[in-house]
Design an enzyme around this catalytic site. Structure first.
Site, PDB file in Angstrom:
ATOM      1  N   LYS A   1      31.147  50.652  34.446  1.00  0.00           N
ATOM      2  CA  LYS A   1      31.969  51.827  34.761  1.00  0.00           C
ATOM      3  C   LYS A   1      33.286  51.817  33.980  1.00  0.00           C
ATOM      4  O   LYS A   1      33.690  52.820  33.428  1.00  0.00           O
ATOM      5  CB  LYS A   1      32.262  51.870  36.272  1.00  0.00           C
ATOM      6  CG  LYS A   1      31.033  52.166  37.113  1.00  0.00           C
ATOM      7  CD  LYS A   1      31.404  52.377  38.562  1.00  0.00           C
ATOM      8  CE  LYS A   1      31.986  51.147  39.216  1.00  0.00           C
ATOM      9  NZ  LYS A   1      31.021  50.042  39.327  1.00  0.00           N
ATOM     10  N   THR A   2      33.933  50.655  33.990  1.00  0.00           N
ATOM     11  CA  THR A   2      35.215  50.573  33.286  1.00  0.00           C
ATOM     12  C   THR A   2      35.002  50.819  31.799  1.00  0.00           C
ATOM     13  O   THR A   2      35.818  51.429  31.121  1.00  0.00           O
ATOM     14  CB  THR A   2      35.846  49.193  33.516  1.00  0.00           C
ATOM     15  OG1 THR A   2      35.945  48.979  34.925  1.00  0.00           O
ATOM     16  CG2 THR A   2      37.229  49.114  32.918  1.00  0.00           C
TER      17      THR A   2
ATOM     18  N   ARG B   1      29.086  40.020  41.846  1.00  0.00           N
ATOM     19  CA  ARG B   1      29.983  39.390  40.865  1.00  0.00           C
ATOM     20  C   ARG B   1      29.219  38.413  39.975  1.00  0.00           C
ATOM     21  O   ARG B   1      29.721  37.985  38.948  1.00  0.00           O
ATOM     22  CB  ARG B   1      31.121  38.622  41.557  1.00  0.00           C
ATOM     23  CG  ARG B   1      32.108  39.431  42.389  1.00  0.00           C
ATOM     24  CD  ARG B   1      32.647  40.625  41.665  1.00  0.00           C
ATOM     25  NE  ARG B   1      31.822  41.798  41.944  1.00  0.00           N
ATOM     26  CZ  ARG B   1      31.792  42.879  41.178  1.00  0.00           C
ATOM     27  NH1 ARG B   1      32.490  42.924  40.082  1.00  0.00           N
ATOM     28  NH2 ARG B   1      31.033  43.904  41.495  1.00  0.00           N
TER      29      ARG B   1
ATOM     30  N   ASP C   1      40.046  54.603  37.626  1.00  0.00           N
ATOM     31  CA  ASP C   1      39.024  53.566  37.844  1.00  0.00           C
ATOM     32  C   ASP C   1      39.045  53.142  39.313  1.00  0.00           C
ATOM     33  O   ASP C   1      40.041  53.349  40.005  1.00  0.00           O
ATOM     34  CB  ASP C   1      39.327  52.355  36.941  1.00  0.00           C
ATOM     35  CG  ASP C   1      38.097  51.471  36.759  1.00  0.00           C
ATOM     36  OD1 ASP C   1      37.001  51.861  37.232  1.00  0.00           O
ATOM     37  OD2 ASP C   1      38.230  50.395  36.151  1.00  0.00           O
ATOM     38  N   GLU C   2      37.971  52.537  39.794  1.00  0.00           N
ATOM     39  CA  GLU C   2      37.880  52.079  41.187  1.00  0.00           C
ATOM     40  C   GLU C   2      38.275  53.199  42.152  1.00  0.00           C
ATOM     41  O   GLU C   2      39.030  53.004  43.098  1.00  0.00           O
ATOM     42  CB  GLU C   2      38.766  50.851  41.418  1.00  0.00           C
ATOM     43  CG  GLU C   2      38.508  49.700  40.456  1.00  0.00           C
ATOM     44  CD  GLU C   2      37.250  48.912  40.787  1.00  0.00           C
ATOM     45  OE1 GLU C   2      36.475  49.340  41.682  1.00  0.00           O
ATOM     46  OE2 GLU C   2      37.031  47.870  40.147  1.00  0.00           O
TER      47      GLU C   2
ATOM     48  N   GLN D   1      31.179  49.889  46.979  1.00  0.00           N
ATOM     49  CA  GLN D   1      32.190  48.846  46.795  1.00  0.00           C
ATOM     50  C   GLN D   1      33.518  49.213  47.444  1.00  0.00           C
ATOM     51  O   GLN D   1      34.558  48.671  47.099  1.00  0.00           O
ATOM     52  CB  GLN D   1      32.412  48.585  45.306  1.00  0.00           C
ATOM     53  CG  GLN D   1      31.234  47.912  44.643  1.00  0.00           C
ATOM     54  CD  GLN D   1      31.588  47.455  43.242  1.00  0.00           C
ATOM     55  OE1 GLN D   1      32.429  46.604  43.032  1.00  0.00           O
ATOM     56  NE2 GLN D   1      30.920  48.052  42.259  1.00  0.00           N
TER      57      GLN D   1
END
Length: 853
Positions: A65-66, A624, A252-253, A283
């Site tokens: 995504k980033t 992760r 982002d996020e 998330q």
DNA sequence: CACCTAGTACTTTTT
DNA sequence: GTACTAGGTG
């Protein structure tokens, strides 16, 4: 120096790297396309090339995504010819911003510097510093962290003669105030809505708190966002300037934004609607600090024309990796020892590796995750014992260490007459005879009065008291105050002429901090080293004019995130909370402490929504791991709060994905599917024949480690290396220059925290691992806090009466759920999560507990 | 009145 | 570990 306008008329680096749309003919175009799009999959490409209008990218962990944001920015600049300073990217941490900029720099070169990037908090701070006066915010405002906030509240409590515990605990009050603020409520509205006595109390504190911060020219973290939003809403000219400046917005996020942040972004995007948000609702783990999942769900409603790049499959990705290893440990020490053994086996640390062993993994590819910071302790000890270097993220954070805050308070005092909290911090460090009584007199003198309706700036009061103009101050205190006022004025005279490190040298010596620490032995050395570290970091701001450097340094140090300390290149194992691990990845990940009550945390047991958040947190943790994942739990938890069952999250992972590491362990009794079960645990614990006796941990080398001296020596070796390794030269030093004469918010210098710090408790050897105090027979019972006297209940000897999950009623704590219980020799200790009063451990024979049908 | 020491209680997650 | 308190001492 960032993009100085070249007096010769040569194009600036930014201009040079800007391709003109007109130049992008066939071959050139495809070269640009090739470079930016080639590494991307179909969905990512769509996101990158959809540049006009609102865009929502929803994708699972590890789906890049980033990367979409980074490549999209590159695409905007190189393919669409958008000027880099027209682009804004909001990230979750400063570290994430710095990394994004690095990657962008690799792709498009110098133009990367001019893209505005930062966290919501840092961007708001920058905007308010520049334009806050438009909404009545003083230019020199100070940013208060949790510690400063608590000091403000404690001042109120002292005035009111209330205890700093129970329902007037500062953190509790501040939490309630923060929640209300994030819901958009001011103190009046809080008061209107207050129903309970406690809510009215909090509302009154909220009013006082807001007034006091205003008087001190201070803002807290929530205020940064709220005032940042207010700036856009109430200062139209300023808002329009920012709307025109940033034509392309990225967040982002996005799942972790709160309502205020969302509105802030919406204001900025109001004109052009070029808003790209990237997130994953699976998330979402920050609802407790106001993150609102509705921001994702409502996006399409608020932006009807939004493109949505759909969510991809998630769990199938796991199939490609190795199986997940599970280890059921007896206690946290056993668990830590197992993790360390696995690290030794996998890495080159252990000597005499088998010839057929797989390629050793590097330590920077390993992370150990846990739910609470306190859990790092046992793991650190085990790593220290095996001489495995590590970096600890979070915990006692560098900028929150006492001596560092003291030094920063000095800097704050130099630039503010009103910042009472910082003044009070420095007044008596080192001790110089200014105690509670004197502080009380100073506060009274600073308070609003008939002659000074707005109160007197604290700095002025101190100077006055030094001249003997505040009645009641004793001679010693008066002399000290005069001395402090003198040092402050001398240092102030110097600010404009010296660099920040030089200014800090002056602070250290003239404040007496340096001499004080020099007389404090080993601990003082440690603290002094931290002050030197701070001095080193301040050197990053030397490019700025001294006054700006001071402002920026004070601001940036207030806004560093835990994660900013993470160094992905250091040859060290990373220890980090599950929360802080979000957005980071490692080939090998250990998630420890998968014990009911710990993870999921006991505070979530009563609440369906909180439990779901814990589950998402577990998802974050699991994802992760790029290659190998190990899960572990300990049946006995720390803090004497009884035994814990294996986490429910373990049971939710498909069986075929798991390998139980201790299946063939003779101590495992097969009672649970994860090997070591309750019965063996209880027998080992209470029966005195524990395998734990003597050798410490089974399979671990025994007798090689003496807690006291060895730890001390190793700690020294480590901390030296850790410190020097933590200071990185900034990649760039440009700060604030506009590429044209437009006002500009661009790159911030990256602040680095020391890594691999060894906590003081490891140094003393007091808390070091070793055999726990052994008593014959049963272990010492945990302290029993509540003492409700009630008749003993009928029970079958040797058997637990309370079952996990039982709903119980307690006469004073109310309704609760049994987390776990443990038999002692003559009693049963029941750990219960109460709806209102938290988690308690009670003696069944004493507490009058009723099991609810 | 300030300072020191010892003892107690506390620990979810963080910009 | 940290933060706070109480009680004794200078």
């Amino acid at each position: 120096m960032n993009l100085p306008l070249d007096p010769t008329g040569e194009p600036s680096p930014a201009e040079r790297s800007l391709p003109r749309r007109a130049q992008l003919t066939g071959a050139a175009l495809s070269a640009v396309q090739e470079r930016i799009l080639a590494p991307l999959n179909e969905a990512q490409r769509r996101a990158v090339t959809t540049t006009a209008g609102p865009l929502l990218v929803l994708a699972g962990a590890g789906s890049g995504k980033t990367r979409v944001i980074t490549h999209r920015i590159a695409w905007l600049i190189q393919h669409e010819g958008v000027a880099p300073w027209k682009i804004l990217a909001v990230t979750f941490t400063n570290k994430a911003a710095a990394e994004m900029r690095d990657r962008l720099h690799e792709m498009i070169g110098e133009a990367a510097r001019d893209v505005a990037m930062g966290t919501f908090h840092s961007l708001c701070a920058r905007m308010l510093r520049r334009d806050g006066e438009a909404i009545g915010l003083p230019k020199g405002f100070t940013i208060y962290d949790a510690d400063d906030q608590a000091r403000v509240i404690k001042g109120f409590l002292k005035e009111d003669d209330l205890p700093a515990t129970g329902e007037t605990k500062p953190s509790l009050i501040l939490g309630a105030i923060s929640r209300a603020k994030n819901d958009g409520l001011n103190a009046d509205q809080m008061e209107d809505r207050a129903i309970t006595h406690h809510e009215r109390l909090v509302a009154r504190f909220a009013r006082r708190y807001a007034a006091e911060l205003k008087r001190l020219d201070a803002v807290d973290f929530d205020d940064l966002l709220l005032e940042g939003l207010r700036l856009l809403q109430e200062a139209p000219a300023v808002a329009d300037r920012y709307r025109a400046k940033w034509e392309y917005l990225h967040v982002d996020e996005y799942q972790d934004t709160n309502r205020i942040q969302y509105n802030w972004v919406r204001e900025l995007a109001a004109k052009h609607g070029n808003l790209c948000v990237v997130g994953d609702d699976d998330q979402s783990i920050y609802s407790w600090r106001g993150a609102d999942i509705r921001n994702i769900l409502d996006f399409e409603r608020d932006w009807p024309t939004a493109e949505v790049v759909p969510k991809k499959k998630l769990w199938t990705e796991l199939e490609g990796g190795d199986q997940i290893t599970v280890y059921g440990a007896f206690d946290p020490e056993d668990e830590a020892a197992w993790i360390v053994r696995r690290i030794e086996e996998a890495s080159a640390v252990v000597t005499g590796r088998r010839a057929d062993a797989p390629e050793p993994v590097s330590l920077n590819g390993i992370a150990i995750l846990y739910r609470t910071n306190a859990q790092s302790r046992a793991i650190e000890e085990a790593l220290l014992r095996s001489s495995i270097p590590y970096q600890l993220i979070g915990g006692t954070r560098f900028y929150q260490r006492r001596e560092v805050k003291d030094a920063l308070a000095w800097l704050r005092v130099l630039r503010s007459d009103t910042d009472r909290i910082s003044y009070e911090r420095i007044l008596n460090v080192p001790p110089r005879g200014i105690g509670d009584k004197t502080i009380e007199l100073l506060r009274a003198a600073a308070a609003p009065s008939v002659s000074a309706p707005d109160g007197t700036p604290y700095g002025h009061v101190i100077a006055a008291a030094g001249r003997g103009e505040v009645a009641g101050v004793n001679t010693r205190a008066r002399n000290s105050l005069a001395g402090i006022a003198d040092v402050i004025s001398r240092l102030r005279d110097r600010i404009a002429a010296v660099t920040l490190p030089e200014l800090l040298d002056g602070v250290y010596s003239e404040s007496g901090l340096r001499a004080h620490l020099a007389s404090e032995g080993v601990e003082g050395e440690e603290r002094w080293a931290n002050l030197l570290e701070l001095r080193g970091i301040s050197g990053r701001f030397m490019e700025l004019a001294p006054l700006d450097a001071l402002d920026r340094f004070v601001e940036e140090t207030a806004l560093v995130a835990d994660q900013d300390a993470f160094d992905g290149d250091a040859e060290r194992v990373t220890l980090i909370t599950l929360h802080a691990a979000k957005g980071l990845e490692w080939p090998t990940v250990f998630i420890s402490g998968l014990t009911e009550g710990l993870f999921p945390h006991s505070r979530a047991l009563m609440d369906q929504e909180q439990m779901e958040e814990e589950r998402r947190l577990c998802y974050v943790g699991i994802t992760r791991a790029k290659r190998r994942l190990s899960l572990s739990y300990a049946l006995r938890r720390g803090w004497g709060d009884g035994d814990g069952a294996p986490s429910r999250f373990l049971a939710e992972i498909p069986e075929e994905l798991l390998v139980v590491a201790n299946d063939d362990d003779p101590r495992a009794d097969g009672e649970t599917r994860f090997g070591r079960g309750f019965r063996s645990a209880r027998a080992g614990f209470a029966g005195g024949e524990s395998w734990r006796e003597g050798s410490g941990t089974p399979g671990a080398p025994s007798g090689a480690f003496r807690p006291g001296r060895d730890l001390e020596a190793r700690r020294r070796a480590y901390s030296a290396g850790a410190r020097s390794g933590s200071l990185r030269v900034p990649d760039t030093d440009g700060i604030d220059e506009a590429p044209d004469d437009d006002e500009y918010i661009g790159e911030a210098p990256e602040l680095i925290q020391p890594v691999g710090r060894i906590p003081p408790w490891a140094a003393t050897g007091r808390g070091a691992a070793g055999a726990p105090p052994q008593t014959a027979g049963a272990p010492l019972p945990p302290p029993l806090r509540p003492r409700t006297v009630a008749p003993a209940r009928a029970r079958i000897p040797g058997e637990r009466y309370f079952r996990d999950g039982d709903r119980v009623l307690h006469p004073s704590f109310g309704e609760g759920i049994v987390v776990t219980s443990k038999l002692t020799r003559h009693d049963e200790e029941v750990t219960i999560a109460f709806a209102g009063s938290g988690v308690k451990t009670l003696a069944a024979s004493i507490a009058n507990l009723e099991v609810q049908g």
